[in-house]
Design a protein around this motif. Structure first.
Motif, PDB file in Angstrom:
ATOM      1  N   TYR A  17       0.670  38.580  15.275  1.00 52.07           N
ATOM      2  CA  TYR A  17       0.249  39.948  14.929  1.00 52.07           C
ATOM      3  C   TYR A  17      -0.699  40.423  16.011  1.00 52.07           C
ATOM      4  CZ  TYR A  17       1.733  39.079  10.064  1.00 52.07           C
ATOM      5  OH  TYR A  17       2.447  38.799   8.920  1.00 52.07           O
ATOM      6  N   ALA A  26       0.214  33.847  13.364  1.00 51.54           N
ATOM      7  CA  ALA A  26       0.360  33.571  11.928  1.00 51.54           C
ATOM      8  C   ALA A  26       1.350  32.434  11.681  1.00 51.54           C
ATOM      9  CB  ALA A  26       0.796  34.825  11.198  1.00 51.54           C
ATOM     10  N   PRO A  45      -3.721  26.941   2.635  1.00 52.38           N
ATOM     11  CA  PRO A  45      -4.883  27.768   2.337  1.00 52.38           C
ATOM     12  C   PRO A  45      -4.639  29.244   2.649  1.00 52.38           C
ATOM     13  CG  PRO A  45      -5.264  26.445   4.302  1.00 52.38           C
ATOM     14  CD  PRO A  45      -3.936  26.034   3.760  1.00 52.38           C
ATOM     15  N   SER A  46      -5.541  30.069   2.197  1.00 52.10           N
ATOM     16  CA  SER A  46      -5.445  31.500   2.464  1.00 52.10           C
ATOM     17  C   SER A  46      -5.399  31.734   3.975  1.00 52.10           C
ATOM     18  CB  SER A  46      -6.681  32.175   1.852  1.00 52.10           C
ATOM     19  OG  SER A  46      -6.585  33.548   2.061  1.00 52.10           O
ATOM     20  N   GLY A  47      -4.457  32.575   4.386  1.00 46.07           N
ATOM     21  CA  GLY A  47      -4.360  32.901   5.811  1.00 46.07           C
ATOM     22  C   GLY A  47      -3.553  31.898   6.618  1.00 46.07           C
ATOM     23  N   SER A  48      -2.904  30.920   5.943  1.00 46.42           N
ATOM     24  CA  SER A  48      -2.182  29.887   6.699  1.00 46.42           C
ATOM     25  C   SER A  48      -0.796  30.342   7.153  1.00 46.42           C
ATOM     26  CB  SER A  48      -2.061  28.606   5.866  1.00 46.42           C
ATOM     27  OG  SER A  48      -1.415  28.883   4.642  1.00 46.42           O
ATOM     28  N   GLY A  49      -0.314  31.471   6.634  1.00 47.34           N
ATOM     29  CA  GLY A  49       0.971  31.997   7.091  1.00 47.34           C
ATOM     30  C   GLY A  49       2.075  32.005   6.051  1.00 47.34           C
ATOM     31  N   LYS A  50       1.730  31.735   4.783  1.00 51.83           N
ATOM     32  CA  LYS A  50       2.754  31.585   3.743  1.00 51.83           C
ATOM     33  C   LYS A  50       3.535  32.883   3.505  1.00 51.83           C
ATOM     34  CE  LYS A  50      -0.252  30.309   0.582  1.00 51.83           C
ATOM     35  NZ  LYS A  50      -1.484  30.512   1.349  1.00 51.83           N
ATOM     36  N   THR A  51       2.791  33.972   3.313  1.00 49.59           N
ATOM     37  CA  THR A  51       3.466  35.243   3.029  1.00 49.59           C
ATOM     38  C   THR A  51       4.247  35.714   4.256  1.00 49.59           C
ATOM     39  OG1 THR A  51       1.846  35.853   1.378  1.00 49.59           O
ATOM     40  CG2 THR A  51       3.059  37.660   2.368  1.00 49.59           C
ATOM     41  N   THR A  52       3.668  35.497   5.438  1.00 50.26           N
ATOM     42  CA  THR A  52       4.373  35.875   6.677  1.00 50.26           C
ATOM     43  C   THR A  52       5.710  35.142   6.745  1.00 50.26           C
ATOM     44  OG1 THR A  52       2.244  36.187   7.771  1.00 50.26           O
ATOM     45  CG2 THR A  52       4.171  35.928   9.194  1.00 50.26           C
ATOM     46  N   HIS A 206      -0.779  28.568  -4.091  1.00 50.35           N
ATOM     47  CA  HIS A 206      -2.051  27.874  -3.916  1.00 50.35           C
ATOM     48  C   HIS A 206      -2.225  26.825  -5.005  1.00 50.35           C
ATOM     49  CE1 HIS A 206      -3.766  31.628  -2.077  1.00 50.35           C
ATOM     50  NE2 HIS A 206      -4.418  30.723  -1.389  1.00 50.35           N
TER      51      HIS A 206
END
Ligand SMILES: Nc1ncnc2c1ncn2[C@@H]1O[C@H](COP(=O)(O)OP(=O)(O)OP(=O)(O)O)[C@@H](O)[C@H]1O
Length: 259
Positions: A17, A26, A45-52, A206
């Motif tokens: 990004y 990401a 963890p949060s921000g690790s790239g899962k949603t991306t 999570h």
């Protein structure tokens, strides 16, 4: 039972990004396969790239490089017609916050993907009835989302994700907005959908409890998969849950349920 063969192949997926000054990597070279009939979890963890990662698979977003193959077909080479078919009927998507349309009833929300992509309505009605009975939502089919509980909304969303009989369901934190009881109920339903109908599910979460329903879990951090846990055939869900918690503790996760 897990069928033979790879359904989805993720090959060296990268997503940056931002621009030159501020690049966030990401996804930093993610590769894995999802087997047909598998219930695969992705934890991180949060921000690790899962949603991306899920968004790249769903073609909501384009990766910077790398390939996603569904049954051997490279989805980035699809023309607009095949892409519409892929989004509309080959993948189902479940979101944390349900994403139901407020001004449509449960039934209309469930049938919406079909009305966009064209279907045999007699078959759809039969499928709707079957799904609604299984998901225990027959009494909310004529209600609007504002008149449903969180658990009911998510089960309506599950029906919507399955109505077109997709090859794979992509679920992004599907229990994230639910209380413990509704989350367990949802996970039991997803497990049954996976086992009885051999529907392949890829779920990011999570929550160690939700993850313990999976047959295999990949762990992602800083856009890289760094560990894998497989549920053994002889292992109960509770035992698998304990093993996930032990791993999270070793990784220094801190809290019991959250990475
Ligand atoms: N549109 C965007 N523009 C810039 N950076 C982004 C964008 N979307 C995500 N990121 C960054 O990319 C990284 C991965 O984000 P992503 O949402 O995929 O993580 P996640 O594991 O799903 O997090 P969470 O569990 O908190 O939802 C994070 O550092 C995030 O800040």
């Amino acid at each position: 039972m897990i069928g033979q063969g790879k359904l989805l192949e993720i090959q060296d997926l990268r997503k940056n990004y931002g621009n030159k000054g501020h690049v966030t990597r990401a996804l930093n070279g993610v590769s894995f396969d999802v087997l047909k009939g598998e219930f695969l979890g992705i934890m991180g963890p949060s921000g690790s790239g899962k949603t991306t990662l899920l968004n790249c698979i769903a073609t909501i977003m384009k990766p910077t490089s790398g390939r996603v193959l569904l049954k051997g077909d490279n989805i980035s080479s699809f023309d607009s017609k095949r892409l519409a078919e892929y989004r509309g009927s080959r993948i189902g998507y479940l979101f944390q916050d349900f994403e139901l349309l407020d001004n449509l009833t449960g039934k209309e929300n469930i049938l919406l993907p079909l009305s966009i992509h064209g279907v045999d309505f007699a078959k759809a009605r039969e499928k709707l009835h079957e799904l609604a009975t299984f998901l225990e939502i027959t009494d909310v089919l004529n209600k609007f989302p504002s008149q449903m509980s969180g658990g009911q909304k998510q089960r309506v969303a599950v029906a919507r994700s399955l109505i077109s009989e997709p090859d794979i369901v992509l679920a992004d934190e599907p229990t994230g907005a639910l209380d413990t009881r509704s989350a367990r109920n949802l996970m039991n339903k997803l497990t049954e959908i996976n086992r009885k109908n051999e529907r392949t599910i890829l779920m990011v979460t999570h929550d160690a409890n939700a993850a313990s329903f999976c047959s295999r879990i990949l762990f992602i951090q800083d856009g890289v998969i760094f560990h894998e846990l497989r549920r053994q055939q002889s292992e109960s869900r509770e035992e698998f849950y304990e093993r996930i918690l032990q791993l999270l503790a070793q990784l220094g996760g801190g809290s019991a349920n959250v990475l």
